[in-house]
Design a protein around this motif. Sequence first.
Motif, PDB file in Angstrom:
ATOM      1  N   ALA B 410       0.856  -1.101   0.168  1.00 22.22           N
ATOM      2  CA  ALA B 410       0.144   0.052  -0.158  1.00 22.22           C
ATOM      3  C   ALA B 410       0.964   1.137  -0.074  1.00 22.22           C
ATOM      4  N   PHE B 411       1.883   1.182   0.781  1.00 24.99           N
ATOM      5  CA  PHE B 411       2.702   2.563   0.943  1.00 24.99           C
ATOM      6  C   PHE B 411       3.682   2.735  -0.453  1.00 24.99           C
ATOM      7  N   THR B 412       3.763   1.485  -0.928  1.00 25.96           N
ATOM      8  CA  THR B 412       4.372   1.622  -2.263  1.00 25.96           C
ATOM      9  C   THR B 412       3.682   2.340  -3.452  1.00 25.96           C
ATOM     10  N   GLY B 413       2.353   1.866  -3.493  1.00 22.35           N
ATOM     11  CA  GLY B 413       1.289   2.567  -4.145  1.00 22.35           C
ATOM     12  C   GLY B 413       1.460   4.206  -3.984  1.00 22.35           C
ATOM     13  N   ILE B 414       1.360   4.473  -2.744  1.00 23.29           N
ATOM     14  CA  ILE B 414       1.250   5.748  -2.362  1.00 23.29           C
ATOM     15  C   ILE B 414       2.732   6.704  -2.926  1.00 23.29           C
ATOM     16  N   GLN B 415       3.653   5.962  -2.800  1.00 26.40           N
ATOM     17  CA  GLN B 415       4.937   6.573  -2.972  1.00 26.40           C
ATOM     18  C   GLN B 415       5.247   6.645  -4.623  1.00 26.40           C
TER      19      GLN B 415
END
Lengths: 214, 664, 304
Positions: B410-415
């Motif tokens: 999920a955080f990769t998606g944000i990043q």
Amino acid sequence: MTAYLDIILVALILSDFILLGSGRLGNCIRIAAWQGIMVGLLPIATADAGFSFRIAALGIAVVVLKGFVFPRLLNRAIRESASSREVKPFVGYTTSLLAGVLALSASFWLDGRLSFPLHLESAIVVPVSLSMMFTGLFLVVARRTAVNQVIGYLVLENGIYALSLAIVRDVPFLVELGVLMDMFVAVFVMGIAIYRINMEFDHMDSNRLAKLRG
Amino acid sequence: MTITLLFISLCTFLAGGLVPAFLRGNSRFSRVFGPVANVAGCAVGLLGVVLSMLYGPAESGSIHWGAPSGSMAVGIDPLSALFALPVLVISALCALHGCGYMKPYAAKGKDMSRFWAFYNFLTGGMLLVTVARNALLFLLGWEVMALASFFLVLFDAGREPVRRAAWIYLVATHLGTACILLLFSMLGSGGSLDFTGLSLPDRSWAGAAFVLALVGFGTKAGFVPFHVWLPEAHPSAPSNVSAVMSGVMIKTGIYGLLRFILFMGPPPAWWGWTLLGVGLLSGVAGVLMALSQHELKRMLAYSSVENIGIIGMGLGLGLLGISYGIPAMAFLGFAGAFLHVLNHSVFKSLLFLAAGAIQNATGTRELDQLGGLLKRMPVTGAAFLAGSVAICGLPPLNGFVGELTAYLAAFTGIQNGAGTQGALPGIIAIGGLALMGGLALACFTKAFGIAFLGEPRSPGAGSARESHFSMRFPLVALSLLCLLMGLGGWLLVGLVEPVVGMLTTGFGFPVATGVHASHAESTLRYASIGSVSVIAAVLLLLFVRSRLLARRSVTTAPTWGCGYGSPEPSMQYTASSFADPLTGLFGPALGTGRNLASPGGLFPDRAGFSSDTPDACTDRFYIPLFTGMERLFKRLRVIQHGRINLYVLSIVVALAALLAWKLG
Amino acid sequence: MPGLILFLSGLLLAPLLLGVTVRTKAAFAGRRGAPLFQQYHDLVKLLRRGQVMSGTTTFLFRVAPSLALVVTVSAAALVAPSIVSPGWGFPGDFVFLLCLLGLARFFTVSSALDTGSSFEGMGASREVLYSALSEPALLIGFGVLVRVSGEMSLGGMYGGLGSGEWLSAGTALCLVAVSFFIVLLAENSRIPFDDPNTHLELTMVHEVMVLDNSGPDFALITYGAALKLWVFASLIVNLFLTALGGSSFQYIAWFPAGMLLVGVLVGTVESVMARLSLLKTPHLLAGAGAISVLAFILSTRFLQ
């Protein structure tokens, strides 16, 4: 000036959140007053080039009316009706907050869909005013007391005002004053209505007006 | 070699099912033969699975079997191996647990041969589902699995609620199977039902096929709103069966979903969004309903819905990663889901087995009747503690591994996501996972704290004794597995990496799995180092503390009761009261009923509080739906008049009509 | 090396932060208040004592205080150096940090239930309520930081923020700080969520969970609570320090000032606000979550 504008806009959203999560009428009126003042300051913050007398006058009129006159009227309505100071929501506070967040996301999404063909001062002014309109409508629908419905209308009007500022750079002075007058009359009438409801029924719960049906 | 082993394993399960079935009445023989056959079959199958993981996939080639549409083919690839692995391990351990757990039933004169026959059929069916390479064979395994588990749920058929639960399960699973049949008829319209020949002739049908797969397999997996059978069937079955059903059987739904959407071509974005949304809904609704249940196994069943939700969210992130072209999110999302598949099967079966041990020892599963069990059943208690910590996704145990990977996705998606494409699913997943994590913590501190800590709330709990060795052994083994898989989380990434590679390649979006895997591995390795150092530091601090207290006075006194002289166990906080703030907060959605008996009179003596949460989905959707359908179909009773000649007439009319239609 | 200094000074000075808060409250009330170093005296006093254990309890009750402290120390070890060494930590370390805090919470809640006391059960029940609502706010807040800085570790996040990011997304970052501050108040049981001073069992959250702890165990708990406040405060202070964009020496110089400010701020909030009724506290935490979401939406908009 964009930074000030953004800060005011974010503060407007935050005041929406507080309105949605607050349980006391007095608090709500105070927040609505603050919101009115901030909205009044908006044209001053947007006017980067020409800071004219007209804009200043409009700002001052809005600040005085929304920030001081309307809250006074509402406070008096509460005091004179001497009714309970609670908001009495149909929808719980946490759910209301969730609805506020959803409205905000929806307005940002909408803003992505609608593309306004004009240069805007801030990237967020349109979605913020949209979300204020949604929140105002939500408050009108989801709250029981007449005072809170008035506050809902005020928030709705603030949203419309902010949007009109964003879209039509030069707000026709008279039109704006007309809207203000409308609001003034609306609040005035509501105030009297609240007083009357209270005199007749010993409460100001607009929901119970349904009993008047034949 | 691998295939031979798989065949031997399947045949062992078949024999383990048939022999007790024909030797009905010889309960004592079955009680030995059943578990032995199961463990043997699992061991052989496990060897095959491990071989396939080491030396690559294997296919049997086609073996003609007389049935139409293709041949009998089995095979094992990374996806099959990943799901077959927990099936075999957990089944064997639960069979061992069953030796001790089923003793009270046997003592009551129940026929054990039936139990072991269906247990072996269940394991064999699950293995067949994972290794079948022909849709018909897959369906065969699917139905064997469904029916065997139906009869196992029905094991205690003397009680009315059990029969009701079994019926709900049967109806639910066959509604799911109906969707799967439709799906197969779409995929197999090319003529062959072998997996090599399955495809969609027309891409425009892919959406419908996806929905059918989601409903059909989602019913087995337990996605909300198809979850209603879980909280009925799992508490009714014997605990070792619930452990197998909840730990591994529902995962076959996930397997089927993935296996068959692979035939549908590159996924459009709305598939990922749907899975993410369904996963989020299942997760939050599942954990909320789990929190509001006070019957241990029912609570565990709802928590399975939550964990399936986490898996669904991981898969959704993975699919969205493919649709939006974010390789890291695709890899990490799928990897998180698969890691959670493995981990959940371990800790959920552990918790169900422990719940069974509690039921045997105390005679009840109602949390408000338990208490103080940790002192009386230390091994079971420690195992339940391990399972609870694991299921809350807390380090150093294994639940944490999959959830951390899902968070990373999920955080990769944000990043990385450009604009709102990756950011929106990312932030939704983060908010959902965080909320679920906090609520799961509330749920399992409640379960563990109320059942195992404090003072016993009933005589049954007070007189509980630690369970038999055959029940303790699987508990200890699974707890150790939880710890090892938690500390060695990065090794598990290597296990799921080929599966993710296979999936992403299958979807036409090859991902450089090695790079992303090494990123996930490094994070998990750091986390393991952190966990180990925390454990070491805690041990050190405990040592210092004990040295510090060695020379001081350490006295034992009753718990502080604010000066009240005669405290009683009934004054403790109960499960209802512990969960009340949260169930109250989410009350409108849950529909929790609160029964409050306020104290009254001059000398108030009795007062009580309890809460009860029925399944909102059953009450508000399925019951109205099915009663409506019943009313509708009652109208058709007119044609069920019982006169044979008229029945024959209707058949003739139908035949004539068909002929006319076909020829005309 | 500067990271080590920050970490060790955190371990040493954490109880002082509580002292600052107490003095601020006293100043508002027109009293002189307890000495700044009172917490240290309390800790030493408790460490010297024996212990009274409830007969109902099990090993959990003995393990929980030590475990909670160790977890808090490791949280401090992750957070403290992050402002001065961008290479510190690993991708996703803040998730690991929150999971560790969750582990500590699991054990403290269990140890409260271990005593069988209904008061402690009550506190435990409220603790899980707060944590369930504060975690989304925190993680979405971290999501904003990941989005703005483009990094996935604590050190990288703070290292990736600079005056440029503050100019373009300053509003979002400020909102994150507000959300973190609300969570700080909830997680550390401060007013308006909980009143650490009432000593009335029915009204408390954190204090009531440790009614049965005494002696060295209670010292560990008290110290752990102070350190937890320090960790949360430094998350916020670090965020604002990135706006300076200076050398690590500058960071170290400004850090104590920031912490002092947070201490005074907490004290001020405690002086001007009353404790909210228990039914209303979830709304405040939901509000923190809403603010985090707002910050995230703004950050996606500002960084397009």
